[in-house]
Design an enzyme around this catalytic site. Structure first.
Site, PDB file in Angstrom:
ATOM      1  N   GLY A  69       0.864  -1.039   0.060  1.00 25.99           N
ATOM      2  CA  GLY A  69      -0.083  -0.205   0.170  1.00 25.99           C
ATOM      3  C   GLY A  69       0.478   1.352   0.301  1.00 25.99           C
ATOM      4  O   GLY A  69       0.420   1.747  -0.695  1.00 25.99           O
ATOM      5  N   ASN A 148      -9.235   3.726   7.624  1.00 28.94           N
ATOM      6  CA  ASN A 148      -8.120   2.736   8.940  1.00 28.94           C
ATOM      7  C   ASN A 148      -8.429   2.937  10.552  1.00 28.94           C
ATOM      8  O   ASN A 148      -8.177   1.883  10.905  1.00 28.94           O
ATOM      9  CB  ASN A 148      -6.405   2.787   8.123  1.00 28.94           C
ATOM     10  N   GLN A 176      -7.782   0.036   3.461  1.00 28.15           N
ATOM     11  CA  GLN A 176      -8.369  -1.469   3.736  1.00 28.15           C
ATOM     12  C   GLN A 176      -9.782  -1.781   3.107  1.00 28.15           C
ATOM     13  O   GLN A 176     -10.688  -2.462   4.523  1.00 28.15           O
ATOM     14  CB  GLN A 176      -8.727  -0.067   5.011  1.00 28.15           C
ATOM     15  N   SER A 196      -3.091  -3.634  -1.273  1.00 27.51           N
ATOM     16  CA  SER A 196      -1.893  -4.008   0.172  1.00 27.51           C
ATOM     17  C   SER A 196      -2.535  -5.642   0.522  1.00 27.51           C
ATOM     18  O   SER A 196      -3.768  -6.274   0.579  1.00 27.51           O
ATOM     19  CB  SER A 196      -1.477  -3.150   1.016  1.00 27.51           C
ATOM     20  N   HIS A 198      -1.073  -7.821   2.325  1.00 32.40           N
ATOM     21  CA  HIS A 198      -1.701  -8.296   3.537  1.00 32.40           C
ATOM     22  C   HIS A 198      -2.427  -7.849   4.150  1.00 32.40           C
ATOM     23  O   HIS A 198      -2.882  -7.929   5.378  1.00 32.40           O
ATOM     24  CB  HIS A 198      -0.195  -7.806   4.437  1.00 32.40           C
ATOM     25  N   THR A 234      12.906  -7.912 -10.711  1.00 28.80           N
ATOM     26  CA  THR A 234      12.508  -8.941 -11.128  1.00 28.80           C
ATOM     27  C   THR A 234      11.088  -8.952 -10.165  1.00 28.80           C
ATOM     28  O   THR A 234      10.819  -8.837  -8.828  1.00 28.80           O
ATOM     29  CB  THR A 234      13.577  -9.904 -10.922  1.00 28.80           C
ATOM     30  N   CYS A 321       2.302   6.545  22.736  1.00 29.25           N
ATOM     31  CA  CYS A 321       2.948   7.326  24.844  1.00 29.25           C
ATOM     32  C   CYS A 321       4.311   7.147  23.661  1.00 29.25           C
ATOM     33  O   CYS A 321       4.984   5.782  22.448  1.00 29.25           O
ATOM     34  CB  CYS A 321       2.330   6.637  25.066  1.00 29.25           C
TER      35      CYS A 321
HETATM   36  N1  PLP Z   1      -3.267   2.708   3.271  1.00 28.92           N
HETATM   37  C1  PLP Z   1      -3.744   2.602   4.320  1.00 28.92           C
HETATM   38  C2  PLP Z   1      -5.041   2.587   4.276  1.00 28.92           C
HETATM   39  C3  PLP Z   1      -3.284   1.619   5.494  1.00 28.92           C
HETATM   40  O1  PLP Z   1      -3.919   1.808   6.316  1.00 28.92           O
HETATM   41  C4  PLP Z   1      -1.699   1.066   5.292  1.00 28.92           C
HETATM   42  C5  PLP Z   1      -1.633   0.276   5.964  1.00 28.92           C
HETATM   43  O2  PLP Z   1      -1.897   0.409   7.220  1.00 28.92           O
HETATM   44  C6  PLP Z   1      -1.059   1.335   4.711  1.00 28.92           C
HETATM   45  C7  PLP Z   1      -1.660   2.198   3.058  1.00 28.92           C
HETATM   46  C8  PLP Z   1       0.317   0.534   3.881  1.00 28.92           C
HETATM   47  O3  PLP Z   1      -0.195  -0.681   3.420  1.00 28.92           O
HETATM   48  P1  PLP Z   1       1.430  -1.086   4.067  1.00 28.92           P
HETATM   49  O4  PLP Z   1       1.466  -2.254   5.057  1.00 28.92           O
HETATM   50  O5  PLP Z   1       0.732  -2.612   2.785  1.00 28.92           O
HETATM   51  O6  PLP Z   1       2.564  -0.047   3.124  1.00 28.92           O
END
Ligand code: PLP
Length: 372
Positions: A69, A148, A176, A196, A198, A234, A321
């Site tokens: 992302g 997010n 998200q 993204s 993951h 690659t 924090c």
């Molecule tokens: N954009 C949003 C809204 C996200 O929540 C995140 C990850 O927390 C990212 C971008 C970044 O993605 P990545 O962890 O794949 O770099």
């Protein structure tokens, strides 16, 4: 362990792992080589591109594989600023992910003007907000599809139509949302979209950028001819294959997964209410299923996180924090959340693998924290 931080990352899907395995072990050829050993890797890349594009209503040649992302957002913003707006304005929002905000800050240093839209207190950017800021020199608007921290889903279709009526491009950070709610790039009308793997049960360090055919964009990296010459290097074949398998699985089970996590979310809220805990929910009704931003007035989010961690529960906080103070997140600041609430904010993001038992335990542990 109860994992309730699915907005931070998700567990790799079994289908994704199995799809990746041959490309990590036997099929390790470089997909760009002309001999027959490279054919399975080359074919797998083409199939992954086709699978991913079909899930979002795009054409395969509109999908560019990236490292995730952050890279997709950086590329969309910087790559279009380089070719489309020498000195113009980018409009974005005050509650974007740092991948967008920090890219904009870098562009500001190189002479572009950035205008920030402030969301409503419920966490939405309205077409009226955008209308007020759109000017003749706006060349790009970037608004995230789902926030997010709050989960709020933005009216991208309307914002995009308004942006196009002024001749500017529209980018959305859909990190998200993809794999969790329906996303169709043609219905939305977006020119650029970041995703993204993951976040949708794919592997880490892989993602993609959707670029509408014909949208001007500078290549992300120069070098070899990979990704149609737009991102040299690659390809991470196994991760790309895993991403496609994960997206396909989530896409096919989207409705079922959404209903499951929405039901868990309702149960959790009902249990918190029944326990008589004082809290407020942040964000409005149009949101990602399963994501709850909860503020406990007068409490310390970081302390709640650690108490839950001691009981094996993973959640996130809306504040961080350092040794001297608690820094409230830019998202909670943007929605103008009162400080005593903002400091006591946690994000619980439920996923398809969570169960009723998980939310019951989370509610019990929160009750012990607040009610003893
Ligand atoms: N954009 C949003 C809204 C996200 O929540 C995140 C990850 O927390 C990212 C971008 C970044 O993605 P990545 O962890 O794949 O770099």
């Amino acid at each position: 362990m109860i994992y309730a931080d699915n907005a931070a990352t998700t567990k790799l899907a079994g289908e994704a792992f199995e799809a990746m395995r041959p490309f990590l072990l036997e099929e390790y050829a470089n997909p760009s080589q002309p001999y027959s050993f490279s054919r399975p890797a080359k074919k797998a890349l083409a199939e992954a591109r086709a699978t991913i594009s079909a899930c979002i209503g795009a054409a395969p040649e509109e999908i560019f594989f990236t490292s995730g992302g952050t890279e997709s957002d950086n590329w969309a913003l910087k790559g279009s600023a380089m070719v489309n707006g020498a000195q113009g304005t980018i409009i974005t929002t005050a509650f974007e992910h740092h991948a967008v905000l920090h890219s904009c800050a870098a562009l500001e240093q190189s002479g572009r003007h950035i205008a920030y839209l402030t969301p409503t207190e419920e966490g939405y950017i309205t077409p009226q907000h955008l209308q007020e800021k759109l000017g003749a020199d706006t060349f790009l608007v970037s608004v995230m599809l789902a926030n997010n921290e709050l989960g709020t889903i933005q009216p991208i279709k309307e914002l995009c139509a308004l942006t196009h009526s002024k001749g500017a491009l529209f980018h959305t950070d859909a990190v998200q949302a993809i794999g969790h709610v329906p996303v169709d790039v043609h219905d939305l009308g977006v020119d650029l979209l970041a995703a993204s793997a993951h976040k949708f049960n794919g592997p880490k360090g892989i993602g993609f950028l959707y670029r509408r055919k014909g949208t001007k964009l500078l290549p992300f990296a120069d070098g070899g001819a990979q990704e149609a010459g737009m991102r040299a290097g690659t390809e991470n074949v196994a991760a790309i294959v895993g991403m496609a398998a994960a997206l396909k699985a989530n896409h096919e089970a989207m409705r079922e997964n959404a209903q499951h996590v929405a039901a868990l979310e309702q149960k959790l809220v009902a249990l918190l209410d029944a326990a008589g805990i004082a809290y407020r929910r942040n964000g409005g009704a149009k949101k990602l299923p399963g994501l709850l931003s909860l503020s406990f007035p007068g409490a310390d989010g970081e302390a709640i996180l650690h108490r839950l961690d001691l009981r094996g529960i993973c959640v996130s906080t809306g504040s961080a924090c350092n040794s001297k103070s608690t820094e409230i997140s830019h998202v909670l600041k943007a929605i103008n959340l009162q400080e005593s609430y903002a400091r006591g904010t946690i994000r619980i993001s439920l996923g398809k693998d969570n169960s009723e038992e998980d939310v019951t335990i989370i509610a019990q542990e929160l009750k012990k924290i607040f009610k003893g």
